[in-house]
Design a protein around this motif. Structure first.
Motif, mmCIF file in Angstrom:
data_model
loop_
_atom_site.group_PDB
_atom_site.id
_atom_site.type_symbol
_atom_site.label_atom_id
_atom_site.label_comp_id
_atom_site.label_asym_id
_atom_site.label_seq_id
_atom_site.Cartn_x
_atom_site.Cartn_y
_atom_site.Cartn_z
ATOM 1 N N GLN A 73 0.860 -1.036 0.126
ATOM 2 C CA GLN A 73 0.061 0.181 -0.173
ATOM 3 C C GLN A 73 0.853 1.213 0.316
ATOM 4 O OE1 GLN A 73 0.388 -2.071 2.248
ATOM 5 N NE2 GLN A 73 0.167 -1.346 4.595
ATOM 6 N N TRP A 74 0.062 2.473 -0.196
ATOM 7 C CA TRP A 74 0.741 3.467 -0.487
ATOM 8 C C TRP A 74 0.734 4.490 0.914
ATOM 9 C CZ3 TRP A 74 3.134 5.913 -4.764
ATOM 10 C CH2 TRP A 74 3.137 5.004 -6.054
ATOM 11 N N ASN A 75 -0.029 3.865 1.763
ATOM 12 C CA ASN A 75 -0.378 4.393 3.145
ATOM 13 C C ASN A 75 0.053 3.436 4.288
ATOM 14 O OD1 ASN A 75 -1.701 7.236 2.371
ATOM 15 N ND2 ASN A 75 -2.981 5.676 1.140
ATOM 16 N N THR A 82 5.897 -1.670 3.437
ATOM 17 C CA THR A 82 5.917 -2.208 2.342
ATOM 18 C C THR A 82 6.897 -2.307 1.465
ATOM 19 O OG1 THR A 82 3.977 -1.581 0.379
ATOM 20 C CG2 THR A 82 5.320 0.407 1.210
#
Length: 324
Positions: A73-75, A82
């Protein structure tokens, strides 16, 4: 007498730091080591949020020559991680290569982190050059030799089985072993170059026993030192427009053999050669004129003189003019 003063209660000061994300990586540089040009490689960077607030990866900016893919994920919540996979395609590259990509996030202290990687792109056989240039070859002098080095990139012996230039009897190549490398001695014999031929480009094909690098094609470009020369062979004028300009060019035969100038052709009607000599002589002086009608601007033109010499049919004179 003692007076007891009431205790003053001073409230404790509390310095509280606002929660913030902290971006961190397992490492920020990776060395792929030695790879071949057809070997695509990849590496996984691990991203960790070591802060106390959510981390947002906003953007990833790769430099040219590499690409990336986000795995996860980006968050990231505090403590989460990640992956960023970096892919590198070395096709068409050679030598030591360094690339990078920037990771942009909302980390207030480190918003732009640079991830880098390097690789040594090595071919099993590496040529020192793919082209040779022979200038001013003499038709009567000794042969001229230049070299190309076929270097072993993997330490294995380079073996050349054949080296030929089809259709060029004046061009030869002799491979010489030098350790694990091979030196190609490329020779041009001016006495074998066809008459009336002043320049050319030939293809030298070299074959090896290497499975990945079985054939090399080298461009061999050359020009002949003509018996008839123009001095100067280039005229340059930087003047004000509206006036006629002229210069004298001497055309002579190195071997002191008489010749005639049959005609002169210019790439522009503004450039002429008035009173062209018609007699046969070992040396001629011709006048080159630029018309007063030439307007302001830049000119790059060419005068071609046609001769009756059996070994050299033409002489060229370059014209460069800048008119204000």
């Amino acid at each position: 007498m003692r007076f007891l003063y009431p205790l003053l209660l001073i409230p404790a000061l509390c310095f509280c730091q606002a929660p913030a994300p902290v971006i961190s990586f397992d490492k920020t540089h990776h060395d792929f080591g030695k790879i071949s040009p057809d070997q695509k490689v990849s590496h996984r960077f691990i991203v960790i949020n070591k802060g106390s607030a959510p981390l947002q990866i906003k953007e990833i900016r790769p430099s040219c020559g590499c690409s990336y893919s986000m795995v996860g994920q980006w968050n990231l919540k505090p403590g989460e991680e990640t992956n960023i996979d970096v892919h590198f395609d070395p096709t068409g590259m050679i030598g030591n290569i360094q690339k990078s990509l920037s990771v942009i996030s909302n980390d207030p202290q480190n918003p732009d982190v640079l991830l880098t990687f390097e690789a040594s792109v090595i071919r099993e056989i590496m040529a020192s050059t793919m082209a040779l240039f022979f200038d001013g070859i003499s038709r009567s002098g000794s042969p001229v030799t230049k070299t190309i080095n076929l270097q072993s990139g993997d330490g294995q012996q380079v073996v050349v089985t054949d080296a030929k230039a089809p259709g060029a009897s004046y061009l030869s190549c002799k491979p010489v072993t030098n350790g694990s490398d091979v030196i190609l001695n490329v020779t041009i014999d001016g006495t074998k170059i066809p008459t009336k031929t002043l320049r050319g480009v030939d293809n030298l094909t070299v074959r090896t026993t290497n499975k990945k690098e079985p054939v090399f094609h080298f461009h061999i470009q050359w020009d002949v030192q003509g018996n008839i020369i123009a001095l100067p062979d280039r005229l340059t004028w930087v003047e004000t427009a509206g006036q006629k300009m002229s210069a004298v060019v001497t055309i002579s035969n190195r071997a002191d053999k008489p010749f005639r100038i049959l005609e002169a052709k210019s790439t522009s009607p503004l450039i002429t050669t008035p009173n062209l000599p018609k007699n046969s002589a070992t040396e001629h002086k011709i006048e080159v004129e630029l018309s007063s009608k030439a307007k302001a601007g830049g000119y790059r033109e060419l005068i071609t003189l046609k001769l009756d010499d059996p070994e050299q049919e033409i002489v060229e004179i370059a014209i460069v003019a800048v008119l204000r």
